[in-house]
Structures are given as structure tokens and as C-alpha cells.
Write an enzyme that holds these catalytic residues in place. Sequence first.
Site, PDB file in Angstrom:
ATOM      1  N   GLY A 184      -4.786   7.630   5.416  1.00 12.94           N
ATOM      2  CA  GLY A 184      -4.124   8.441   5.984  1.00 12.94           C
ATOM      3  C   GLY A 184      -3.005   8.942   5.302  1.00 12.94           C
ATOM      4  N   ARG A 186      -6.080   1.297  17.939  1.00 12.86           N
ATOM      5  CA  ARG A 186      -6.285  -0.163  17.994  1.00 12.86           C
ATOM      6  C   ARG A 186      -5.874  -0.854  19.197  1.00 12.86           C
ATOM      7  NH1 ARG A 186      -3.049  -0.068  11.963  1.00 12.86           N
ATOM      8  NH2 ARG A 186      -4.919  -0.266  10.763  1.00 12.86           N
ATOM      9  N   ASP A 211       1.790  -1.126  11.911  1.00 12.03           N
ATOM     10  CA  ASP A 211       0.851  -1.613  11.378  1.00 12.03           C
ATOM     11  C   ASP A 211       0.634  -3.169  11.763  1.00 12.03           C
ATOM     12  OD1 ASP A 211       0.345   0.816  10.176  1.00 12.03           O
ATOM     13  OD2 ASP A 211       1.195   0.064   8.309  1.00 12.03           O
ATOM     14  N   LYS A 233       0.864  -1.251   0.153  1.00 16.93           N
ATOM     15  CA  LYS A 233      -0.086   0.078   0.031  1.00 16.93           C
ATOM     16  C   LYS A 233       0.985   1.369   0.091  1.00 16.93           C
ATOM     17  CE  LYS A 233      -3.127   0.446   3.471  1.00 16.93           C
ATOM     18  NZ  LYS A 233      -3.026   1.636   4.333  1.00 16.93           N
ATOM     19  N   SER A 234       1.906   1.159   0.894  1.00 13.99           N
ATOM     20  CA  SER A 234       2.755   2.552   1.155  1.00 13.99           C
ATOM     21  C   SER A 234       3.301   2.921  -0.357  1.00 13.99           C
ATOM     22  CB  SER A 234       3.895   2.237   1.965  1.00 13.99           C
ATOM     23  OG  SER A 234       3.372   2.232   3.245  1.00 13.99           O
ATOM     24  N   SER A 258       7.216   9.118  12.529  1.00 13.91           N
ATOM     25  CA  SER A 258       5.963   8.936  11.358  1.00 13.91           C
ATOM     26  C   SER A 258       6.568   9.319   9.856  1.00 13.91           C
ATOM     27  CB  SER A 258       4.710  10.108  11.393  1.00 13.91           C
ATOM     28  OG  SER A 258       3.920  10.105  10.215  1.00 13.91           O
ATOM     29  N   ARG A 262      -8.951  11.785  12.188  1.00 17.42           N
ATOM     30  CA  ARG A 262      -7.441  11.447  12.418  1.00 17.42           C
ATOM     31  C   ARG A 262      -6.522  12.808  12.401  1.00 17.42           C
ATOM     32  NH1 ARG A 262      -5.374   6.577   9.083  1.00 17.42           N
ATOM     33  NH2 ARG A 262      -3.561   6.785  10.307  1.00 17.42           N
ATOM     34  N   ARG A 301      -7.474  -3.531   9.589  1.00 11.05           N
ATOM     35  CA  ARG A 301      -6.475  -4.545  10.185  1.00 11.05           C
ATOM     36  C   ARG A 301      -7.069  -5.247  11.347  1.00 11.05           C
ATOM     37  NH1 ARG A 301      -2.368  -3.627   6.758  1.00 11.05           N
ATOM     38  NH2 ARG A 301      -1.907  -1.445   6.319  1.00 11.05           N
ATOM     39  N   LYS A 318      -4.660   5.357  14.942  1.00  7.62           N
ATOM     40  CA  LYS A 318      -4.750   4.745  13.400  1.00  7.62           C
ATOM     41  C   LYS A 318      -6.123   4.773  12.947  1.00  7.62           C
ATOM     42  CE  LYS A 318      -0.309   4.191  12.921  1.00  7.62           C
ATOM     43  NZ  LYS A 318       0.420   4.702  11.986  1.00  7.62           N
TER      44      LYS A 318
END
Length: 437
Positions: A98, A350, A319, A25-26, A171, A126, A391, A346
Site C-alpha cells: 500500500g 485485521r 501496524d 519498510k517505510s 494516514s 484496498r 502481520r 490493511k
Amino acid sequence: MTEKQNWSVSPGQALRGEIEIPGDKSVSHRAVMFAALADGVSRIDGFLEGEDTRATAAIFSQLGVRIETPSSSQRIVHGVGVDGLRAPAGPLDCGNAGTGMRLLAGLLSAQNFDSVLVGDESLSKRPMRRIMDPLAKMGARIDSEPGGVPPLRIHGGQPIRGMDYTLEVASAQVKSAVLLAGLYAESETVVREPHPTRDYTERMLSAFGVEIEFSPGHARLRGGQRLRATDIAVPADFSSAAFFIVAASIVPGSELRLRAVGLNPRRTGLLIALRAMGADITEENRSEHGGEPVADLVVRHAPLHGIEVPVEIVPDMIDEFPALFVAAACATGNTVVRGAAELRVKESDRLASMAAGLRTLGIRVDETPDGATVLGGQIGSGAVDSHGDHRIAMAFSVAAQAASGKIEISDVANVATSFPNYDALARSVGFGSFTGS
Ligand code: S3P
């Protein structure tokens, strides 16, 4: 797209076989963004056909970039150059992503037109100050809703200044937003990180011909550079593989091969943690895929024991905590997580989502502000809430494979943001049925 809103997941059999995990994804987000900004045509192979990354591609179409889809998981991007984006006709919808919103905020704050970034219900809660504050120091003008949440209203036409910035949170998204704005600055931009985070922006800008100096915890680039089109091969997403790695570890008799998984060291903290817990994971056929280390992962069931997760690997597995909590629930003794307060901001909180769900299933979890202690035991059946977090939903479907009965999981549609057809792939290697509505 996952059509069901809720899953009822049954325990299955030993997990066996060989599978391919969808693209990272990134990397997919960045591949579309940088290809759009490049001079020339870039081809992306292994693009993640998830809702998050498709949202990013749709945004670049709104910004005047032609993107072809010759086949599933391929994109041909006709780059417009760093100065070629066009003002969009309406708001830009980042969906659940995000990464999409924060990186785009960096990029769009340096354009000569205004834009508005919006997101879904989860993204709209967020925190965005983490990017708004550093970008403001560079000269950007961005307004948010009260509390620093989206929509973000970005005022174009601001001169952007380079700066030397030390991240306040570990981050990669914040680092990347600053570097993307820095591409448009007259001077140099330096980002320093107390804990190194994933370096895909740096690696990929370099693949697109940008002169960027980087090492773990440090990146430096000069503004005013152009990007040269290049082809990108997206590796399989380690974060998606994580659910199968944990599932095969906890279900007796399992032996599963995951083909060519991306093993960037800034992503694979989970392998360190699971191996310390006794997991049997081997790496075969090591190679490089688009400049990223990849290998087949062969995972065999092994009895797990609790550990204290080393604080220094937390950013490298940020993650993967939903999956790790399931492994911890199946391990003997306590697993202790600290230094992971980021998990609270997130796609859901989570720590709270996993603690509440595991407790419902009969597992003892003591939550702290920045972590939790999980005491392993027998996972029971019951109904848990994923809080619309992809997730969390997948983690509880893994928990069901070691549970005494079915687990009902609500609000699972967002699994499609990162892992389209997850349920079908899971079934194909031995997971129990996913029924639902
Ligand atoms: C990402 C960075 C991480 C990660 C997210 C993707 C990225 O977020 O949790 O899923 O692609 O840069 P942070 O950098 O905010 O921790």
C-alpha cells in the site's frame, strides 16, 4: 522469500539471545524513491530486502533509474533528478505494498507520461480514493476500478496545483502522496492532520535538501525544489521487532535483546500500551541512526494485565495491533481497543482476522466496528487463517509460543513482504519449530 505456504508452529522455550531486526519498510520505500528523484548518487544501508521494498526498487528501474545492489541490504541509486523519470514500458507492479502504490500515485500523477499501478490480490482490494480525491484537487487525473480500487491509471502531463489540505483519515501514506505531488506544484502545499502520523517523508525530504517545514500534525513545502543525493542509514523496523517484543513478554523465563531498533515516537505506541499492561521493556545504548532515534530493547517476561488502549496512541501503533491482540490474549482481564477502524483496510481486515483466529484458539473476543475487547486466557491449539496478511501470520506464530499446543497458520508466504527469514530468526532465539508445506 518464505517458501512455505502454511506453517505449523509449535510452542518453544524461553526466548533468549540478541538479535538484529531487518530494516524499516517505510524508510526503505522512501529511501529508494527520494534517491531516485535526487541529483547525484545516494547509498542506502540497511535496506529491507523484503518483497514490498524490492517491488518499489524494481519500479524505479522500469522508470529509468539505475540501482546497484553491491551487497544484500545495500543499494546505490543513481538519481535522475525530479524531472528525469522515463515513461515505463508496462504496468508497474507494487506487489502487496500500500505504501508503494499510494506514494507512487502522488509522484507519478505529476509526471509528463502515463503510468499504470497494479498490485497483488490483497492490494487490489484496498481503498485508493483516499489518495485519488486529494490528488484530483491538485489537478491530477487518476482512474481506478469501480469502488476506488487498483489498478490505478494515471494520466500524465497534468499541471499540479498546491493546496491546503486537512486529512480525513490519519494516514501517513495519504499525507506523503499529497506532499510528493506538491513537490511538482507551482505553489505551496500544506497538509494538516487531526492525529499526527509517521513523518518519514518530511524527515527524509529534508535530509535530501528539500526545504520543508513540519511539526506533529502539520507539513508545508513549496513546489519546484530539487533533491540533493544523500546517504541513508535505515534503522531496524519497530513493526518487525514488535513480534519479538510481545513473544519475550509472554513466554516465561525470556530475556531477549533486540539491537538498535528504530524508535520514532510516531511508531512506538505499542511500547506505551505494553508497559501499561505490565511489560518489562528497557531501552539501552540510545543513539541516532540516520536522524532516527534508535536503542537496544531488552525485553523480559512479565505478567500482563488488560488495559483500555488510549485512543490517541492508536495511529502510533497502527501496524502493531496483531501483536497487541496476542499480548491481550495472554493478559489477565479485558483489553479494550477503540478508534481503530483503519485496521479493517490493511493487508487484511485485521480486526476480523485476529478476532476469528483467537476465537478458534479459545480466546473470547468481542468485535466492534472500530475495535475489539479481548479477554485474556489460555491460548489453545488449532488452525487459523492469516488471510495472506504477513502481520497476522507472524502474530499467530507468537501466539503459538504461549499456546497449549501447535497452531496451524495458513497462507503465510506474504511474511516475506516485510520480514524475510522471520521463521529462522524466531527459531534461533527459542521459538518452537515451523514446519509446513
Ligand atoms: C505507512 C503508513 C501506515 C502503515 C503502513 C506504512 C507508511 O499506513 O500502516 O504499514 O510507510 O507511510 P497509513 O498511513 O495508511 O495508516
